[in-house]
Design an enzyme around this catalytic site. Sequence first.
Site, PDB file in Angstrom:
ATOM      1  N   GLU A  22       0.870  -1.182   0.000  1.00  0.00           N
ATOM      2  CA  GLU A  22       0.000   0.000   0.000  1.00  0.00           C
ATOM      3  C   GLU A  22       0.903   1.225   0.000  1.00  0.00           C
ATOM      4  O   GLU A  22       1.366   1.685   1.039  1.00  0.00           O
ATOM      5  CB  GLU A  22      -0.952  -0.050   1.197  1.00  0.00           C
ATOM      6  CG  GLU A  22      -1.872  -1.264   1.134  1.00  0.00           C
ATOM      7  CD  GLU A  22      -2.795  -1.405   2.327  1.00  0.00           C
ATOM      8  OE1 GLU A  22      -2.859  -0.482   3.170  1.00  0.00           O
ATOM      9  OE2 GLU A  22      -3.462  -2.455   2.425  1.00  0.00           O
ATOM     10  N   HIS A 111      -3.119   3.742   5.145  1.00  0.00           N
ATOM     11  CA  HIS A 111      -3.455   2.578   4.324  1.00  0.00           C
ATOM     12  C   HIS A 111      -4.053   3.006   2.995  1.00  0.00           C
ATOM     13  O   HIS A 111      -4.626   4.087   2.866  1.00  0.00           O
ATOM     14  CB  HIS A 111      -4.477   1.696   5.052  1.00  0.00           C
ATOM     15  CG  HIS A 111      -3.915   0.968   6.237  1.00  0.00           C
ATOM     16  ND1 HIS A 111      -3.433  -0.313   6.170  1.00  0.00           N
ATOM     17  CD2 HIS A 111      -3.762   1.361   7.519  1.00  0.00           C
ATOM     18  CE1 HIS A 111      -3.012  -0.696   7.362  1.00  0.00           C
ATOM     19  NE2 HIS A 111      -3.190   0.317   8.201  1.00  0.00           N
ATOM     20  N   GLU A 172      -7.685   5.385   5.408  1.00  0.00           N
ATOM     21  CA  GLU A 172      -7.807   4.536   4.222  1.00  0.00           C
ATOM     22  C   GLU A 172      -8.150   5.426   3.032  1.00  0.00           C
ATOM     23  O   GLU A 172      -9.101   6.198   3.100  1.00  0.00           O
ATOM     24  CB  GLU A 172      -8.915   3.494   4.407  1.00  0.00           C
ATOM     25  CG  GLU A 172      -8.611   2.386   5.376  1.00  0.00           C
ATOM     26  CD  GLU A 172      -7.863   1.218   4.753  1.00  0.00           C
ATOM     27  OE1 GLU A 172      -7.569   1.273   3.533  1.00  0.00           O
ATOM     28  OE2 GLU A 172      -7.571   0.263   5.496  1.00  0.00           O
TER      29      GLU A 172
END
Length: 294
Positions: A22, A111, A172
């Site tokens: 990631e 992330h 995220e």
Amino acid sequence: MEPVSLPPQSRVALCGGTHGNEMSGVYLVRELQKLEKVGSATLTTVISNPRAVQMCKRYTDVDLNRCFTDAILSSPVTDATPYEVRRAQELNTLLGPKGSAGAMDLVCDLHNTTANMGLSLISYSAQDWVILHIYRQIQVSRVSIQLNQMRVKDKVKLIQDLIFETTSASIEVGPQPHGVVRADIFNIMKECFNSGGEVDDVYTFVKSIDYPRDPETNQITAAIHPQLQDRDFCLLHPGDPMFLMFSGEIVKYEGVEVLHPYFVNECAYYEKSIAFHLARKMTLTIPPLRVKRD
């Protein structure tokens, strides 16, 4: 609400590469390693899983993001201990120990997701007022920013996700394929660090949904239905299509409650038997904060 008094938050850790493929978090941490302070806070930047980053893999032995339970952090280390378990204990020493007076005031874990979730902020406590205020400020600042290259949703989502036992908070951002870095996704994440009331667009985890499977082989027998694909946080009503069987049949949502899917068709969740999570939307009222003074 009555104000909440908290000590100053002066020690901040920013972690990227908890999942080694990631890449936005990896490159942002490398960029911010040139700094020593963010405002009045001392900044510690960490590549969480350097071995996985070097190999461009999510992890080498086990998922590091599932290794921060008290039981794992206190387990004895032997020659057979997985690398990520040893690394979790190293990070606990570096940033903690977890729950101690010497631990970081704020740990933020970066992330990417292959799901079309835009900028989503995951909190592991419904009463972590510092983190919720930070999320509120990011929400407010993101509303006023226009990105010409931005393909994901403009509005910030906050997920109250109590199924994980990891660091204090996670960011995220997606959709981004694993193993690559996209300029638009990288810039969205970077803006979070360059920029009291109610926090809207709050989603509380309800349950996970697996793919349909063959009862004998346990192999997946369907894909996410096109009407659900890329529609993270949209409403899923009873009777709406969820999966398209490889044989052509449609599997519909049979729940009685209208819920919001997220992490839809996340690549890394195939191994975890998760097609997507379902959440309930709510509005969270947070109190004003006061800093305790000696």
